[in-house]
Design a protein around this motif. Structure first.
Motif, PDB file in Angstrom:
ATOM      1  N   SER A 261       0.829  -1.204   0.000  1.00 17.90           N
ATOM      2  CA  SER A 261       0.000   0.000   0.000  1.00 17.90           C
ATOM      3  C   SER A 261       0.868   1.261   0.000  1.00 17.90           C
ATOM      4  O   SER A 261       2.080   1.212   0.247  1.00 17.90           O
ATOM      5  CB  SER A 261      -0.911   0.012   1.237  1.00 17.90           C
ATOM      6  N   LEU A 262       0.214   2.399  -0.257  1.00 22.15           N
ATOM      7  CA  LEU A 262       0.920   3.691  -0.219  1.00 22.15           C
ATOM      8  C   LEU A 262       1.493   3.939   1.177  1.00 22.15           C
ATOM      9  O   LEU A 262       2.586   4.490   1.318  1.00 22.15           O
ATOM     10  CB  LEU A 262      -0.051   4.807  -0.617  1.00 22.15           C
ATOM     11  N   ASP A 263       0.782   3.509   2.200  1.00 21.06           N
ATOM     12  CA  ASP A 263       1.232   3.688   3.577  1.00 21.06           C
ATOM     13  C   ASP A 263       2.566   2.972   3.821  1.00 21.06           C
ATOM     14  O   ASP A 263       3.420   3.459   4.561  1.00 21.06           O
ATOM     15  CB  ASP A 263       0.161   3.146   4.531  1.00 21.06           C
ATOM     16  N   HIS A 264       2.752   1.824   3.178  1.00 14.32           N
ATOM     17  CA  HIS A 264       4.000   1.064   3.347  1.00 14.32           C
ATOM     18  C   HIS A 264       5.183   1.861   2.792  1.00 14.32           C
ATOM     19  O   HIS A 264       6.253   1.918   3.417  1.00 14.32           O
ATOM     20  CB  HIS A 264       3.891  -0.282   2.625  1.00 14.32           C
ATOM     21  N   PHE A 265       4.985   2.489   1.628  1.00 15.09           N
ATOM     22  CA  PHE A 265       6.068   3.258   1.021  1.00 15.09           C
ATOM     23  C   PHE A 265       6.405   4.503   1.851  1.00 15.09           C
ATOM     24  O   PHE A 265       7.585   4.830   2.032  1.00 15.09           O
ATOM     25  CB  PHE A 265       5.682   3.685  -0.403  1.00 15.09           C
ATOM     26  N   VAL A 266       5.369   5.172   2.341  1.00 22.59           N
ATOM     27  CA  VAL A 266       5.572   6.444   3.035  1.00 22.59           C
ATOM     28  C   VAL A 266       6.056   6.235   4.466  1.00 22.59           C
ATOM     29  O   VAL A 266       7.050   6.832   4.901  1.00 22.59           O
ATOM     30  CB  VAL A 266       4.286   7.291   3.018  1.00 22.59           C
ATOM     31  N   ASN A 267       5.354   5.395   5.219  1.00 25.88           N
ATOM     32  CA  ASN A 267       5.653   5.252   6.653  1.00 25.88           C
ATOM     33  C   ASN A 267       6.678   4.165   6.969  1.00 25.88           C
ATOM     34  O   ASN A 267       7.412   4.272   7.945  1.00 25.88           O
ATOM     35  CB  ASN A 267       4.359   4.976   7.423  1.00 25.88           C
ATOM     36  N   ARG A 268       6.738   3.121   6.158  1.00 24.46           N
ATOM     37  CA  ARG A 268       7.678   2.025   6.432  1.00 24.46           C
ATOM     38  C   ARG A 268       9.027   2.275   5.747  1.00 24.46           C
ATOM     39  O   ARG A 268      10.086   2.135   6.364  1.00 24.46           O
ATOM     40  CB  ARG A 268       7.065   0.710   5.960  1.00 24.46           C
ATOM     41  N   LEU A 269       8.964   2.648   4.468  1.00 21.26           N
ATOM     42  CA  LEU A 269      10.199   2.857   3.721  1.00 21.26           C
ATOM     43  C   LEU A 269      10.667   4.311   3.767  1.00 21.26           C
ATOM     44  O   LEU A 269      11.772   4.624   3.297  1.00 21.26           O
ATOM     45  CB  LEU A 269      10.012   2.422   2.261  1.00 21.26           C
ATOM     46  N   LYS A 270       9.824   5.197   4.312  1.00 24.08           N
ATOM     47  CA  LYS A 270      10.166   6.607   4.481  1.00 24.08           C
ATOM     48  C   LYS A 270      10.431   7.316   3.146  1.00 24.08           C
ATOM     49  O   LYS A 270      11.316   8.168   3.029  1.00 24.08           O
ATOM     50  CB  LYS A 270      11.399   6.770   5.390  1.00 24.08           C
ATOM     51  N   ILE A 271       9.672   6.932   2.145  1.00 21.26           N
ATOM     52  CA  ILE A 271       9.747   7.608   0.852  1.00 21.26           C
ATOM     53  C   ILE A 271       8.759   8.771   0.886  1.00 21.26           C
ATOM     54  O   ILE A 271       7.576   8.564   1.185  1.00 21.26           O
ATOM     55  CB  ILE A 271       9.399   6.656  -0.311  1.00 21.26           C
ATOM     56  N   PRO A 272       9.175   9.996   0.592  1.00 21.50           N
ATOM     57  CA  PRO A 272       8.228  11.120   0.551  1.00 21.50           C
ATOM     58  C   PRO A 272       7.070  10.818  -0.404  1.00 21.50           C
ATOM     59  O   PRO A 272       7.273  10.227  -1.471  1.00 21.50           O
ATOM     60  CB  PRO A 272       9.078  12.288   0.048  1.00 21.50           C
ATOM     61  N   ASN A 273       5.898  11.220  -0.008  1.00 23.46           N
ATOM     62  CA  ASN A 273       4.685  10.899  -0.760  1.00 23.46           C
ATOM     63  C   ASN A 273       4.793  11.283  -2.235  1.00 23.46           C
ATOM     64  O   ASN A 273       4.387  10.541  -3.122  1.00 23.46           O
ATOM     65  CB  ASN A 273       3.475  11.595  -0.125  1.00 23.46           C
ATOM     66  N   GLU A 274       5.388  12.469  -2.509  1.00 29.46           N
ATOM     67  CA  GLU A 274       5.463  12.940  -3.895  1.00 29.46           C
ATOM     68  C   GLU A 274       6.486  12.177  -4.729  1.00 29.46           C
ATOM     69  O   GLU A 274       6.532  12.315  -5.965  1.00 29.46           O
ATOM     70  CB  GLU A 274       5.783  14.446  -3.927  1.00 29.46           C
TER      71      GLU A 274
ATOM     72  N   VAL B 204      16.665   2.477   0.278  1.00 28.96           N
ATOM     73  CA  VAL B 204      17.840   3.146   0.846  1.00 28.96           C
ATOM     74  C   VAL B 204      18.634   3.837  -0.259  1.00 28.96           C
ATOM     75  O   VAL B 204      19.028   5.010  -0.143  1.00 28.96           O
ATOM     76  CB  VAL B 204      18.724   2.140   1.608  1.00 28.96           C
ATOM     77  N   LYS B 205      18.878   3.116  -1.360  1.00 21.45           N
ATOM     78  CA  LYS B 205      19.639   3.670  -2.483  1.00 21.45           C
ATOM     79  C   LYS B 205      18.884   4.840  -3.122  1.00 21.45           C
ATOM     80  O   LYS B 205      19.487   5.852  -3.503  1.00 21.45           O
ATOM     81  CB  LYS B 205      19.911   2.587  -3.518  1.00 21.45           C
ATOM     82  N   TYR B 206      17.557   4.687  -3.225  1.00 21.36           N
ATOM     83  CA  TYR B 206      16.757   5.740  -3.861  1.00 21.36           C
ATOM     84  C   TYR B 206      16.780   7.022  -3.033  1.00 21.36           C
ATOM     85  O   TYR B 206      16.891   8.129  -3.581  1.00 21.36           O
ATOM     86  CB  TYR B 206      15.316   5.246  -4.050  1.00 21.36           C
ATOM     87  N   LYS B 207      16.730   6.888  -1.721  1.00 21.29           N
ATOM     88  CA  LYS B 207      16.763   8.067  -0.843  1.00 21.29           C
ATOM     89  C   LYS B 207      18.131   8.751  -0.899  1.00 21.29           C
ATOM     90  O   LYS B 207      18.233   9.982  -0.778  1.00 21.29           O
ATOM     91  CB  LYS B 207      16.402   7.662   0.587  1.00 21.29           C
TER      92      LYS B 207
END
Length: 255
Positions: A195-208, A244-247
């Protein structure tokens, strides 16, 4: 005395009934409609309650007289009442037109049967590779034609069409379509699994940046192989490494 009255009454009623039946003769006709299913329609004389049915051609015969009402009834047709006239007995073709009943569906239920498919029915051999629309187009323009004449190309084993498609750039264009189609497939699979929540809150990827990260992930062949296996644990582990690499890339670009 009572017995005599009853006898007289019975005689009178019998004579009346006999007289009424005597006045009725056989009338023959035919029903017509916008269908060939004309058999089995009920034809009832409303006065005498005598009944018959039509044959496969829609023809019928029934005892009647002028002034009687014939009732035509069936599941597939609207009920129709016809008043018999003297002319009907002299007509060579006594035709009665019936209208079809239009049944409106109140509800449509679609059931899915996973065990009934082209393979189970023997239409497609089991284990045969399936192609997407883009893959079918690419296969068509690159397919070899063993029936090509020897005059077309040296050896005569390859059709000129694949070569022309290659030179015209059509093959390269279709290869790009296949690649895009595969990425879209993996994107949908990834979004279905996490889900979107997994990307934002678990992986810490900014929503945009979530959509950009998804594209970044499906560009990785190792990741798409694991993703396609639908092993969520392995997929989640590798997805974390890619995050991690993407951030790190985002940090460099945002300096």
């Amino acid at each position: 005395m009572i017995n005599k009255v009853l006898c007289v009454l019975c005689v009178v009623l019998s004579q009346t009934a006999w007289t009424q039946n005597e006045e009725r003769i056989i009338i023959s006709g035919k029903i017509v409609s916008n269908t060939n299913d004309l058999e089995g329609v009920y034809v009832v004389n409303a006065q005498t309650e005598v009944m018959t049915t039509t044959n496969a051609e829609g023809a019928f015969s029934i005892l009647a007289k002028a002034g009687d009402e014939l009732v035509f009834s069936s599941i597939q047709f609207k009920e129709k009442r016809v008043l018999v006239t003297p002319e009907n007995f002299s007509e060579l073709n006594f035709i009665v037109k019936l209208n079809i009943v239009m049944h409106q569906l109140q509800e449509v239920i679609i059931r899915r049967y996973d065990n009934i498919n082209a393979v189970a029915l023997g239409i497609i051999p089991a284990g045969q590779k399936t192609y997407t629309e883009a893959e079918r187009k690419l296969h068509t323009v690159t397919a070899l034609n063993a029936t090509a004449s020897t005059s077309s190309l040296a050896g005569g084993s390859i059709s000129a069409d694949p070569l022309l498609n290659f030179l015209s750039g059509r093959t390269a264009m279709l290869k790009k379509e296949v690649a895009v189609e595969k990425k879209e497939f993996f994107m949908k699979l990834l979004e279905k699994m996490f889900s979107l929540d997994h990307f934002v809150n678990r992986l810490k990827i900014p929503n945009e940046y979530v959509k950009g990260f998804e594209y970044y992930a499906v560009e990785n062949d190792k990741f798409t192989t694991i993703l396609n296996s639908k092993n969520k644990t392995s997929t989640e582990f590798l997805l974390g490494e890619l995050a991690v690499k993407y951030k790190e890339i985002l940090a460099v670009e945002n300096k």
